[in-house]
Each structure stands twice: as structure tokens, then as C-alpha cells.
Design a protein around this motif. Sequence first.
Motif, PDB file in Angstrom:
ATOM      1  N   GLY A   1       5.222  28.922  12.800  1.00  0.00           N
ATOM      2  CA  GLY A   1       5.834  27.797  13.529  1.00  0.00           C
ATOM      3  C   GLY A   1       7.124  28.227  14.206  1.00  0.00           C
ATOM      4  O   GLY A   1       7.369  27.898  15.371  1.00  0.00           O
ATOM      5  N   LEU A   2       7.942  29.002  13.498  1.00  0.00           N
ATOM      6  CA  LEU A   2       9.205  29.484  14.077  1.00  0.00           C
ATOM      7  C   LEU A   2       8.935  30.433  15.244  1.00  0.00           C
ATOM      8  O   LEU A   2       9.607  30.370  16.275  1.00  0.00           O
ATOM      9  CB  LEU A   2      10.040  30.198  13.005  1.00  0.00           C
ATOM     10  N   ALA A   3       7.925  31.297  15.082  1.00  0.00           N
ATOM     11  CA  ALA A   3       7.591  32.243  16.157  1.00  0.00           C
ATOM     12  C   ALA A   3       7.133  31.481  17.394  1.00  0.00           C
ATOM     13  O   ALA A   3       7.491  31.832  18.528  1.00  0.00           O
ATOM     14  CB  ALA A   3       6.501  33.205  15.680  1.00  0.00           C
ATOM     15  N   ALA A   4       6.347  30.427  17.195  1.00  0.00           N
ATOM     16  CA  ALA A   4       5.863  29.631  18.335  1.00  0.00           C
ATOM     17  C   ALA A   4       7.044  28.952  19.029  1.00  0.00           C
ATOM     18  O   ALA A   4       7.132  28.955  20.260  1.00  0.00           O
ATOM     19  CB  ALA A   4       4.848  28.599  17.853  1.00  0.00           C
ATOM     20  N   LEU A   5       7.963  28.402  18.255  1.00  0.00           N
ATOM     21  CA  LEU A   5       9.124  27.719  18.859  1.00  0.00           C
ATOM     22  C   LEU A   5       9.981  28.703  19.646  1.00  0.00           C
ATOM     23  O   LEU A   5      10.545  28.351  20.687  1.00  0.00           O
ATOM     24  CB  LEU A   5       9.977  27.052  17.769  1.00  0.00           C
ATOM     25  N   ALA A   6      10.056  29.942  19.145  1.00  0.00           N
ATOM     26  CA  ALA A   6      10.906  30.938  19.803  1.00  0.00           C
ATOM     27  C   ALA A   6      10.384  31.307  21.191  1.00  0.00           C
ATOM     28  O   ALA A   6      11.112  31.876  22.001  1.00  0.00           O
ATOM     29  CB  ALA A   6      11.017  32.190  18.938  1.00  0.00           C
ATOM     30  N   GLN A   7       9.107  30.996  21.489  1.00  0.00           N
ATOM     31  CA  GLN A   7       8.660  31.235  22.870  1.00  0.00           C
ATOM     32  C   GLN A   7       8.694  29.944  23.686  1.00  0.00           C
ATOM     33  O   GLN A   7       8.131  29.861  24.776  1.00  0.00           O
ATOM     34  CB  GLN A   7       7.344  32.010  22.930  1.00  0.00           C
ATOM     35  N   GLY A   8       9.362  28.914  23.148  1.00  0.00           N
ATOM     36  CA  GLY A   8       9.712  27.746  23.962  1.00  0.00           C
ATOM     37  C   GLY A   8       8.607  26.730  24.198  1.00  0.00           C
ATOM     38  O   GLY A   8       8.709  25.884  25.080  1.00  0.00           O
ATOM     39  N   CYS A   9       7.552  26.783  23.380  1.00  0.00           N
ATOM     40  CA  CYS A   9       6.427  25.865  23.609  1.00  0.00           C
ATOM     41  C   CYS A   9       6.677  24.487  22.982  1.00  0.00           C
ATOM     42  O   CYS A   9       7.692  24.256  22.342  1.00  0.00           O
ATOM     43  CB  CYS A   9       5.171  26.466  22.984  1.00  0.00           C
ATOM     44  N   THR A  10       5.720  23.595  23.131  1.00  0.00           N
ATOM     45  CA  THR A  10       5.726  22.332  22.376  1.00  0.00           C
ATOM     46  C   THR A  10       4.932  22.578  21.099  1.00  0.00           C
ATOM     47  O   THR A  10       3.789  23.041  21.155  1.00  0.00           O
ATOM     48  CB  THR A  10       5.051  21.212  23.203  1.00  0.00           C
ATOM     49  N   LEU A  11       5.564  22.275  19.963  1.00  0.00           N
ATOM     50  CA  LEU A  11       4.896  22.500  18.678  1.00  0.00           C
ATOM     51  C   LEU A  11       4.462  21.149  18.111  1.00  0.00           C
ATOM     52  O   LEU A  11       5.301  20.306  17.777  1.00  0.00           O
ATOM     53  CB  LEU A  11       5.860  23.179  17.696  1.00  0.00           C
ATOM     54  N   ALA A  12       3.148  20.942  18.035  1.00  0.00           N
ATOM     55  CA  ALA A  12       2.615  19.742  17.387  1.00  0.00           C
ATOM     56  C   ALA A  12       2.575  20.053  15.898  1.00  0.00           C
ATOM     57  O   ALA A  12       1.844  20.933  15.451  1.00  0.00           O
ATOM     58  CB  ALA A  12       1.224  19.442  17.920  1.00  0.00           C
TER      59      ALA A  12
ATOM     60  N   ALA B   1      17.473  25.966  20.252  1.00  0.00           N
ATOM     61  CA  ALA B   1      17.939  27.226  20.839  1.00  0.00           C
ATOM     62  C   ALA B   1      16.995  27.726  21.939  1.00  0.00           C
ATOM     63  O   ALA B   1      17.421  28.436  22.844  1.00  0.00           O
ATOM     64  CB  ALA B   1      18.084  28.284  19.746  1.00  0.00           C
ATOM     65  N   HIS B   2      15.719  27.381  21.856  1.00  0.00           N
ATOM     66  CA  HIS B   2      14.747  27.929  22.815  1.00  0.00           C
ATOM     67  C   HIS B   2      14.178  26.867  23.755  1.00  0.00           C
ATOM     68  O   HIS B   2      13.192  27.121  24.453  1.00  0.00           O
ATOM     69  CB  HIS B   2      13.615  28.631  22.059  1.00  0.00           C
ATOM     70  N   GLY B   3      14.794  25.686  23.742  1.00  0.00           N
ATOM     71  CA  GLY B   3      14.306  24.614  24.630  1.00  0.00           C
ATOM     72  C   GLY B   3      12.885  24.188  24.296  1.00  0.00           C
ATOM     73  O   GLY B   3      12.139  23.743  25.174  1.00  0.00           O
ATOM     74  N   ALA B   4      12.491  24.347  23.040  1.00  0.00           N
ATOM     75  CA  ALA B   4      11.137  23.961  22.617  1.00  0.00           C
ATOM     76  C   ALA B   4      11.166  22.531  22.066  1.00  0.00           C
ATOM     77  O   ALA B   4      12.217  22.021  21.692  1.00  0.00           O
ATOM     78  CB  ALA B   4      10.631  24.923  21.548  1.00  0.00           C
ATOM     79  N   LYS B   5       9.991  21.926  22.013  1.00  0.00           N
ATOM     80  CA  LYS B   5       9.894  20.543  21.531  1.00  0.00           C
ATOM     81  C   LYS B   5       9.018  20.514  20.282  1.00  0.00           C
ATOM     82  O   LYS B   5       8.019  21.233  20.217  1.00  0.00           O
ATOM     83  CB  LYS B   5       9.229  19.713  22.639  1.00  0.00           C
ATOM     84  N   ILE B   6       9.400  19.686  19.297  1.00  0.00           N
ATOM     85  CA  ILE B   6       8.527  19.498  18.134  1.00  0.00           C
ATOM     86  C   ILE B   6       8.030  18.059  18.162  1.00  0.00           C
ATOM     87  O   ILE B   6       8.844  17.121  18.247  1.00  0.00           O
ATOM     88  CB  ILE B   6       9.270  19.743  16.799  1.00  0.00           C
TER      89      ILE B   6
END
Length: 390
Positions: free
Chosen positions: A107-118, A138-143
Motif C-alpha cells: 500500500g505504501l509503495a502504491a501511494l509513493a507512485q501517486g496513485c489513488t489507493l482504494a 507527500a506524493h499527492g496520492a489519494k486514499i
Amino acid sequence: MRKVSIFGATGSIGQNTIDLIKRAPQEYEVVALTGASNIKQLATDAVALKAQIAVTADETLLDDLRTALQGSDVQAAAGATAIVEAAHRPVDWVMSAIVGAAGLAPGLAALAQGCTLALANKESLVCAGGLLLDTARAHGAKILPVDSEHSAVFQALVGEPMDAVERIIITASGGAFRDWPIEDLENATLAQASSHPNWDMGQRITIDSASMFNKAMEVIETREFFGVDPAQIEVLIHPQSMIHALVGFNDGALMAHVGPADMRHAIGYALHHPARRHLPVERLDLAAIGNFEFRAPDVSRWPALRIAREVMARGGLAGAVFNAAKETALDGFIAGHLKFTQMADVVSQCLEHMEAAGSHIDATMTLDNVLQTDHLARKAAQAVITGKAG
Ligand code: NAD
Ligand code: MG
């Protein structure tokens, strides 16, 4: 085309996600699918969805996966590190549906590439909520929440100011043993605990629903997601599982989210957000349902609810200890080493032990510290279980 990956693709949430994606395959480019022991399902879906890569958590099954993927263009990989590597592949949207703390690093790795994490993997929020939220920022990602209660709260909050929120009420069906005499709980069997009255879910979350550890985790998840004070979070027993949550505002209004007990609603909401799209779920006939039932939860029946409050009051890495102890106690019950009611004792004793041991629980919330705390708490919980069995 939106690029998507599904972590925990072979599980109950993963399969419901795939069901939605298969209904509009032209809209999605599937990058990674991951699973563990069910190689046949993983390979079948990876081929059908033309995924770039399929990864199993179990390194001993890599050859089986390669064989199952023969003749296709899908790459095969295995192991926890390979799952994290797959999460580094750039995509727009990721479903986080691995069960347990194993979902945290991907989950952290996915967020670090700035995606939307469902996020279905509530365990990662319970053990490292601050870390996930900081990484997203920090990576402009959304949860986006996928747990039905949290999706319901999220939807009830659209367009509302957070400072007008007085309370958040998450509902609980009460699980398999809602109406059992308390004295019978001790002898509840694995088969009895593994069947849910309303929802069709993976075995672990189904048992957690019977013990209310699932709701305990969800109370902590509510705090992390919505940043409210623990005193503002209430649990309400609602046997029909149709109202998933309510938000109470400072003008006395309660906004309730009502819908069928079908996870494809919350998954679909997170998949299409901020749009709403047609979803293949039942439309409720309220006149036929007649009435909704509510009761207050009985904490003597479900000590997990009390423990969740203690964990939130403790702060630090207490959530990581709590989750690891709960997972270990659940393993103990599934293996037949613990009685159903002993799971809560193990979790309480593990929290006490880790508190007495001191330093770990107050360490900074980094991935390494969370994983180290998780490891120590599992050892402590296992020692408690061995003591009980011996
Ligand atoms: P499940 O047991 O059906 O599936 C779990 C998935 O995780 C499978 O794909 C499995 O292969 C994978 N997995 C298991 N151990 C792994 C490991 N060590 N490393 C990598 N992958 C591993 O579980 P589920 O019911 O789909 O639940 C998934 C998550 O969603 C959980 O966090 C659960 O609490 C949450 N959730 C589920 C539901 C539901 O309706 N099932 C509802 C709300 C939240
Ligand atoms: Mg839930």
C-alpha cells in the motif's frame, strides 16, 4: 484507459473488484494482480484481464504460477518483495485488498507512485494510519475507503464541513453470535464463527465479525480516516446491515447511508469516484423490508470494542501491537489452540506486555518500526497462547 492493479485479487474483495472491471474491460489496462495460494484463480484472471504481471506471495508456488501462465504474455513473480515491486509499477488506481498487515508495504509503495489507493486492507490503517496518510500527502496520492462503513461515512460527508460533524456512527450486524447466550460463546466452533448472517466475506474477517474485532478495527479506522476524536465514534448494532453508517451534524441532522450488503457498491464507488456509475447491486425495497432494527452493543459480549478504545487512548504504535496480537490470536483460534473467547484475552495481555516492555510502542511511526513492532507483538502474543495451551 485507466491503469489499475489489484492486490489480493484472489480474495473476496479482489474477486468483486474483478467482477466490476470485467463488465467494462475496454476501460481498464490491468497492470498487476497478486494472490497467495490460489494459483489457478490468479492465473485465470491475469490471462483474462491481460495483466502485465501476476505475483503470488508464496515463493514455493512460482513454478506452478509459471506453468499456469504458459502461452500467455503475463509475467510471473513470487514473494513479498515481488509484491512490493509490482506496487511500484505506475498505475492510476490500486485496490488494496490483501488481508492483514502484509498489505501495508504494498500500500505504501502504491501511494509513493501517486496513485489513488482504494483501501479495503483496514489492517494497514490500524497499524500505521499516520504513515499511510503522510505518504499519500507527500506524493499527492489519494486514499479512498472501501470498507462499507467508511465508504458510507465518506459519501455522507460529501459537501459537508468537517467542523460541523458531531459524531460518526458505524453499524455492526453483530456477526454470527449476536443472539447467542454469552455463556455459550466460549465453546463456539471454527465453523460456527466462519459463517456470517449477512455478508459473504473471507474467513478471517468473518470470524473477526463474530468476535467484533472487525468493528474494533473499524472504530480505529474511522479515527484515522476522518480525524475525529475517539469520543465522537459510536458503534450501533443493526442486524440487517443495510444502514452502513450515519454522520451526526451540529444541527441535529443524521445523514444515513443505506444500501444492500454487497461490497461491489463500496468498491464501485471507489473505482468511479468522484463520478457515480451504474452498479450491478440489488435495489432495496424499503416497503418490503418494513423496518430497521437497532440496539446498543453489549461490551461484556464483545470485549474487542473496549480494547479498541484503550488502543486509541494509548496512541503511538499501540495499533500495530493490537493488529499483530489480533492476527496471531485469530491464527491460534483457526488452528484450534485457543477458544473463541480467549482471543480477546490474548490481545489484552499482549498489549499489557508490550506496554511494560516500553520503548517499541513509543517509537516513531516508520515502516521499519511498525514491522519491528508487529514482529515483537506476534512473538509476545504467541507466548501468551503457548502459556494458555500449556
Ligand atoms: P480474503 O481472505 O478473501 O482474501 C485475501 C487476499 O489476500 C487473497 O487474495 C490472498 O491471496 C491474499 N493474501 C493472503 N495472505 C497474504 C500475504 N501474506 N501476502 C500477500 N497476499 C496475501 O479476504 P477479503 O475478505 O477479501 O478481505 C481483504 C481485505 O479487505 C481485508 O483487509 C478485510 O478486512 C477487508 N475487507 C473485506 C470485506 C469483505 O467483504 N470481504 C469488507 C470490508 C473490508
Ligand atoms: Mg466493514
